[in-house]
Design a protein around this motif. Structure first.
Motif, short mmCIF file in Angstrom:
data_model
loop_
_atom_site.label_atom_id
_atom_site.label_comp_id
_atom_site.label_asym_id
_atom_site.label_seq_id
_atom_site.Cartn_x
_atom_site.Cartn_y
_atom_site.Cartn_z
N ALA B 26 -0.74 -29.61 127.85
CA ALA B 26 -0.80 -27.91 128.11
C ALA B 26 0.37 -27.74 129.01
CB ALA B 26 -2.20 -28.08 128.15
N PRO B 48 3.38 -12.70 124.10
CA PRO B 48 4.32 -13.42 124.31
C PRO B 48 5.54 -13.87 124.33
CG PRO B 48 3.16 -13.43 121.49
CD PRO B 48 3.29 -12.50 122.63
N HIS B 52 5.32 -18.11 128.33
CA HIS B 52 3.37 -18.30 127.76
C HIS B 52 4.05 -17.99 125.80
CE1 HIS B 52 2.10 -17.87 131.48
NE2 HIS B 52 2.99 -17.79 132.00
N LEU B 54 2.64 -18.91 123.33
CA LEU B 54 1.56 -18.02 122.73
C LEU B 54 1.16 -16.66 123.74
CD1 LEU B 54 -0.42 -20.24 120.62
CD2 LEU B 54 1.66 -19.43 120.08
N ASP B 62 -3.31 -18.44 130.31
CA ASP B 62 -1.98 -18.80 128.96
C ASP B 62 -2.41 -19.16 127.93
OD1 ASP B 62 0.73 -19.51 128.23
OD2 ASP B 62 0.14 -21.42 128.25
N LEU B 64 -1.68 -20.59 124.84
CA LEU B 64 -1.74 -22.11 124.40
C LEU B 64 -1.89 -22.98 124.54
CD1 LEU B 64 -0.18 -23.78 122.51
CD2 LEU B 64 1.48 -23.61 124.17
N SER B 65 -2.39 -23.09 126.19
CA SER B 65 -2.60 -23.67 126.38
C SER B 65 -4.80 -24.26 126.42
CB SER B 65 -3.21 -24.05 127.71
OG SER B 65 -1.38 -23.41 128.32
N PHE B 245 -3.74 -16.49 116.88
CA PHE B 245 -3.82 -18.19 116.87
C PHE B 245 -5.41 -18.90 117.57
CE2 PHE B 245 -0.32 -15.46 119.47
CZ PHE B 245 1.04 -16.51 118.12
#
Lengths: 310, 276
Positions: B26, B48, B52, B54, B62, B64-65, B245
């Motif tokens: 991450a 996005p 970052h 996503l 964030d 994605l993380s 996502f």
């Protein structure tokens, strides 16, 4: 006719222990709450006297066996107690007020599922192995893997926010029913499509299909007059069994679309720790599920003369 | 295994690796909030970007993380639920099928039916509602609804296998009940259970996300896909990526386990090709 009634009576008798167990489990739910359920509901600021008073009113200060007897008496008399949060609200009244909205949603979801799955399943089954069959399989798999809480908001974004065709949430007219019904029915239509397809494929190999073709019926007549009539019997069973699943699935759909049904009532009651209300809702959904299954069983026996009445 | 099954295995492996190595993979701390100037999250700020990929969520975390860390909860819950419910189900199913008689009438005629009388998600909701939301209670509730499937399968397999000659032979040689059950019957009944376990993972991941979506699962700030999806609904207008996502993550995982389940079914028993 008499034997049929006997069989139905036997089936009903078999359901009774299950109903007993379901009521008992729901009764026990309030006793698995860690800590004191009444104190949880009243909050930190309630005095000891208030807690005791409410407990007494709800009969939660009685011995467990007495509470159990009282609960059963209530269920049989149609009294599911009062709301913890708002003791002037009777649980059963609240539930019955919300019930029609949930049934409406579940029926609409069922209609959506049938309208999608029968044409799609028949097309796939009669074109086994061809491109259209593969596309139908992929669509069905996607439908099974897309949960309502992804599909629902996605459709809200597309059809309500971007295209402005349909309302976002609420229940103020027929157009409000469309998105919730599709959300609820999507997964079921995927399951049914697979079933209709394999059912059609199986029936197409039967002798009567060759006979029907040999006597010069069009392919359309063969499919819709002969194959579907037999092929849909197992599908009817699944539809019946899934109706109960729709009732439970409606909980999530109702939350997404602020649909004023039993599901939203359940979740609101959970959030305000209104335990008797939650118990009532759970009991009502579970009993509806049992009744739906029972009716499916009866319908199945009446529909298919091949099922021998023992 | 067929191609879809292999694809499913690849996807599952990726999600498992993401779950295990989340802190290493991450790019950000999933709970750390980016400081916003001004008070309202706008489209510009959340969408996005290169930093970052996503995007950010409404609190400036964030995405994605959070999706990567969300895999931890899903996989952890899935594995625990499948293990617990498979063990309970196998024991009860085996006992029911092996002993028969009133034991079987009680288990398969009554106990299984009681648990099947509830739509499964409803029973899970009920249990978590009264026990209180936590990851432990979530696993408990999903195991309570999960075991019946394994039990019925196991019972059916045992009923079939116990009539085989090698079981009679073992009995004639003086093997005890436990030995017959575990050494002779179980290994022969295990194949359909493996398929069921894979489909069970799909079900558990889906149920976990459903309950978390309803606020009955993992509690904030721990990231879980279901909760992220619930949060996303309030920001659909400005930040649809908050829905896309985590939604894709749930779908891919469920799809992958279904692929593997179907693939295993075919692979283990080529006679029983499922008609897709």
């Amino acid at each position: 006719m008499r034997t049929i009634i006997l069989v139905l009576a036997k089936r009903l008798l078999l359901v009774l222990p299950v109903v007993w167990a379901v009521v008992t489990l729901v009764f026990l739910l309030i006793h698995i709450v860690p800590g004191d359920p009444v104190r949880n509901a009243l909050g930190e600021n309630a005095t000891e006297a208030q807690v005791l008073e409410l407990k007494h009113r709800l009969g939660l200060d009685l011995p467990l066996s007495q509470q159990y007897i009282n609960y059963w008496r209530g269920v049989l008399e149609g009294d599911l107690g009062v709301s913890l949060v708002n003791p002037s609200d009777r649980v059963l009244e609240k539930i019955l007020a919300r019930y029609p909205a949930t049934i409406e949603l579940a029926l609409a979801g069922l209609v959506v599922a049938i309208m999608i799955s029968i044409p799609l399943g028949v097309t796939a089954g009669t074109n086994q192995g061809k491109l259209i069959d593969n596309i139908a399989s992929v669509v069905a798999l996607l439908g099974i893997s897309t949960p309502g809480f992804v599909l629902g908001p996605l459709m809200v974004y597309l059809f309500a926010i971007k295209l402005d065709l349909l309302p976002v949430s609420g229940r103020y007219g027929p157009e409000y029913l469309i998105l919730p019904a599709v959300t609820l029915g999507a997964a079921l239509s995927a399951i049914l499509t697979r079933m209709v397809r394999s059912s059609v494929i199986e029936e197409l190999n039967e002798d009567y299909v060759r006979t029907a073709r040999a006597k010069g019926l069009s392919e359309r007549q063969v499919i819709y007059k002969h194959v579907l009539k037999n092929g849909l019997i197992p599908v009817v069973t699944v539809i019946g069994l899934q109706f109960g699943v729709l009732l439970a699935g409606a909980i999530i759909t109702e939350v997404i679309f602020s649909w004023p049904g039993l599901g939203r009532l359940t979740i609101d009651a959970i959030n305000s720790r209104d335990y008797p209300m939650v118990q009532g809702c759970i009991l009502m959904i579970a009993l509806s599920y049992i009744i739906a299954n029972l009716m499916t069983d009866f319908a199945y026996r009446l529909l298919d003369p091949r099922i021998k009445v023992e | 295994m067929n191609r879809l099954g292999k694809l499913g295995l690849v996807i599952i492996t990726i999600f498992f690796l993401a779950a295990i190595f989340a802190p290493q993979i991450a790019p950000y701390d999933p709970i750390r909030q980016e400081q916003f100037t001004g008070d309202h999250p706008t489209e510009e700020r959340l969408k996005p970007t290169r930093g970052h990929p996503l995007g950010l969520d409404d609190l400036g975390r964030d995405v994605l993380s959070r999706v990567i860390y969300g895999a931890r909860i899903s996989m952890q819950v899935g594995v625990m639920v499948v293990m617990i419910s498979a063990i309970i189900g196998m024991i009860l199913g085996a006992v029911s099928g092996y002993y028969g008689g009133w034991v079987d009438r009680f288990f398969s005629g009554f106990l299984f039916n009681v648990f099947l009388a509830f739509p499964s998600i409803l029973l899970a909701i009920a249990m978590v509602a009264f026990l209180g939301p936590s990851i432990r209670n979530l696993i408990l509730a999903l195991s309570v609804i999960g075991w019946v499937g394994y039990a019925r399968l196991m019972r059916g397999q045992v009923l079939k296998v116990r009539e085989y000659d090698f079981v009679t032979a073992a009995r004639a040689l003086g093997a005890g009940h436990a030995r017959i059950l575990f050494r002779h019957i179980l290994p022969n009944a295990i194949q359909p259970l493996i398929v069921q376990a894979s489909l069970g993972m799909a079900g558990a991941v889906l149920s976990e996300a459903s309950l978390s979506f309803l606020g009955l699962g993992v509690q904030p700030p721990t990231p879980s896909w279901g909760m992220m999806l619930n949060d996303a609904r309030s920001y659909l207008r400005v930040a649809p990526h908050l829905l896309i996502f985590p939604g894709l993550a749930v779908m891919l995982t469920v799809l992958a386990f279904n692929f593997v389940g179907d693939g295993l079914r075919e692979w283990l028993d080529p006679k029983q090709k499922r008609q897709l």
